[in-house]
Design a protein around this motif. Structure first.
Motif, PDB file in Angstrom:
ATOM      1  N   ASP A  45       0.902  -1.206  -0.135  1.00 29.95           N
ATOM      2  CA  ASP A  45      -0.117   0.439   0.216  1.00 29.95           C
ATOM      3  C   ASP A  45       0.937   1.215   0.253  1.00 29.95           C
ATOM      4  O   ASP A  45       0.797   2.588  -0.992  1.00 29.95           O
ATOM      5  CB  ASP A  45      -0.732  -0.429   1.360  1.00 29.95           C
ATOM      6  CG  ASP A  45      -1.631   0.949   1.477  1.00 29.95           C
ATOM      7  OD1 ASP A  45      -2.274   1.379   0.274  1.00 29.95           O
ATOM      8  OD2 ASP A  45      -2.286   2.058   2.168  1.00 29.95           O
ATOM      9  N   GLY A  46       2.166   1.035   0.820  1.00 24.88           N
ATOM     10  CA  GLY A  46       2.814   2.479   0.500  1.00 24.88           C
ATOM     11  C   GLY A  46       3.608   2.617  -0.044  1.00 24.88           C
ATOM     12  O   GLY A  46       3.364   3.822  -0.906  1.00 24.88           O
ATOM     13  N   LEU A  47       4.269   1.476  -0.543  1.00 22.91           N
ATOM     14  CA  LEU A  47       4.401   1.566  -2.098  1.00 22.91           C
ATOM     15  C   LEU A  47       4.012   2.343  -3.154  1.00 22.91           C
ATOM     16  O   LEU A  47       3.912   3.620  -4.568  1.00 22.91           O
ATOM     17  CB  LEU A  47       5.404   1.139  -2.905  1.00 22.91           C
ATOM     18  CG  LEU A  47       6.048   0.111  -1.906  1.00 22.91           C
ATOM     19  CD1 LEU A  47       6.608  -1.087  -2.351  1.00 22.91           C
ATOM     20  CD2 LEU A  47       7.612   0.460  -2.011  1.00 22.91           C
ATOM     21  N   ALA A  48       2.769   1.705  -3.593  1.00 20.86           N
ATOM     22  CA  ALA A  48       1.828   2.027  -4.543  1.00 20.86           C
ATOM     23  C   ALA A  48       1.481   3.470  -4.448  1.00 20.86           C
ATOM     24  O   ALA A  48       0.871   3.895  -5.406  1.00 20.86           O
ATOM     25  CB  ALA A  48       0.508   1.584  -4.012  1.00 20.86           C
ATOM     26  N   ARG A  49       0.602   4.156  -2.805  1.00 18.11           N
ATOM     27  CA  ARG A  49       0.684   5.267  -2.566  1.00 18.11           C
ATOM     28  C   ARG A  49       2.312   6.554  -3.188  1.00 18.11           C
ATOM     29  O   ARG A  49       1.454   7.185  -3.116  1.00 18.11           O
ATOM     30  CB  ARG A  49       0.159   5.695  -0.807  1.00 18.11           C
ATOM     31  CG  ARG A  49      -1.550   4.845  -1.330  1.00 18.11           C
ATOM     32  CD  ARG A  49      -1.048   4.685   0.416  1.00 18.11           C
ATOM     33  NE  ARG A  49      -1.875   4.550   1.211  1.00 18.11           N
ATOM     34  CZ  ARG A  49      -3.093   4.923   1.994  1.00 18.11           C
ATOM     35  NH1 ARG A  49      -2.419   6.302   2.967  1.00 18.11           N
ATOM     36  NH2 ARG A  49      -4.048   4.264   2.292  1.00 18.11           N
ATOM     37  N   ASN A  50       2.840   6.086  -2.943  1.00 17.43           N
ATOM     38  CA  ASN A  50       4.441   6.907  -3.612  1.00 17.43           C
ATOM     39  C   ASN A  50       4.983   6.127  -5.021  1.00 17.43           C
ATOM     40  O   ASN A  50       6.001   6.691  -5.470  1.00 17.43           O
ATOM     41  CB  ASN A  50       5.469   6.212  -2.940  1.00 17.43           C
ATOM     42  CG  ASN A  50       5.058   6.953  -1.223  1.00 17.43           C
ATOM     43  OD1 ASN A  50       5.264   8.283  -1.103  1.00 17.43           O
ATOM     44  ND2 ASN A  50       4.434   6.294  -0.098  1.00 17.43           N
ATOM     45  N   GLY A  51       3.879   6.110  -5.982  1.00 16.33           N
ATOM     46  CA  GLY A  51       3.896   5.777  -7.214  1.00 16.33           C
ATOM     47  C   GLY A  51       4.684   4.854  -7.503  1.00 16.33           C
ATOM     48  O   GLY A  51       5.345   4.635  -8.560  1.00 16.33           O
ATOM     49  N   LEU A  52       5.392   3.690  -6.994  1.00 16.72           N
ATOM     50  CA  LEU A  52       5.379   2.149  -7.536  1.00 16.72           C
ATOM     51  C   LEU A  52       4.483   1.049  -7.401  1.00 16.72           C
ATOM     52  O   LEU A  52       4.908  -0.031  -6.956  1.00 16.72           O
ATOM     53  CB  LEU A  52       6.806   2.056  -6.457  1.00 16.72           C
ATOM     54  CG  LEU A  52       7.600   3.112  -6.029  1.00 16.72           C
ATOM     55  CD1 LEU A  52       8.644   2.997  -5.153  1.00 16.72           C
ATOM     56  CD2 LEU A  52       8.839   3.027  -7.746  1.00 16.72           C
ATOM     57  N   ALA A  53       3.043   0.969  -8.354  1.00 16.64           N
ATOM     58  CA  ALA A  53       2.242   0.158  -8.221  1.00 16.64           C
ATOM     59  C   ALA A  53       3.251  -1.137  -9.275  1.00 16.64           C
ATOM     60  O   ALA A  53       2.568  -2.084  -8.823  1.00 16.64           O
ATOM     61  CB  ALA A  53       1.478   0.835  -9.281  1.00 16.64           C
ATOM     62  N   ASP A  54       3.866  -1.353  -9.773  1.00 15.85           N
ATOM     63  CA  ASP A  54       4.748  -1.968 -10.149  1.00 15.85           C
ATOM     64  C   ASP A  54       4.910  -3.429  -9.346  1.00 15.85           C
ATOM     65  O   ASP A  54       4.718  -4.240  -8.946  1.00 15.85           O
ATOM     66  CB  ASP A  54       5.779  -1.969 -11.464  1.00 15.85           C
ATOM     67  CG  ASP A  54       5.150  -1.769 -12.326  1.00 15.85           C
ATOM     68  OD1 ASP A  54       3.760  -1.849 -12.915  1.00 15.85           O
ATOM     69  OD2 ASP A  54       5.956  -0.848 -13.774  1.00 15.85           O
ATOM     70  N   ASP A  55       5.945  -2.516  -8.360  1.00 21.46           N
ATOM     71  CA  ASP A  55       6.337  -3.379  -6.708  1.00 21.46           C
ATOM     72  C   ASP A  55       5.814  -3.291  -5.543  1.00 21.46           C
ATOM     73  O   ASP A  55       5.145  -5.005  -5.759  1.00 21.46           O
ATOM     74  CB  ASP A  55       7.513  -2.019  -6.712  1.00 21.46           C
ATOM     75  CG  ASP A  55       8.551  -1.814  -6.986  1.00 21.46           C
ATOM     76  OD1 ASP A  55       9.133  -2.639  -7.781  1.00 21.46           O
ATOM     77  OD2 ASP A  55       8.930  -0.364  -6.770  1.00 21.46           O
TER      78      ASP A  55
END
Length: 64
Positions: free
Chosen positions: A4-14
């Protein structure tokens, strides 16, 4: 939470990779309390509701 934190910070693929790997781990190891970080073996208690809740959340997030 990490995905969730990665997605919120522009790292959707990760984030998607973590979600997919988590579902694979749960599929192989069951609803365990925790998992061996090297082997993925489910350890501890075998019927944890938080794990089941996490699966429901991951599936919901994966839906188009």
């Amino acid at each position: 939470m990490l995905a969730d934190g990665l997605a919120r910070n522009g790292l959707a693929d990760d984030a998607e990779a973590i979600n997919a790997d988590s579902l694979a781990l749960l599929s192989a190891g069951g609803f365990a309390e925790y998992y061996d970080p090297l082997t993925g073996e489910g350890l501890g208690g075998r019927q944890f509701t938080w794990t089941a809740a996490m699966v429901a959340d991951l599936i919901k997030r994966s839906a188009p």
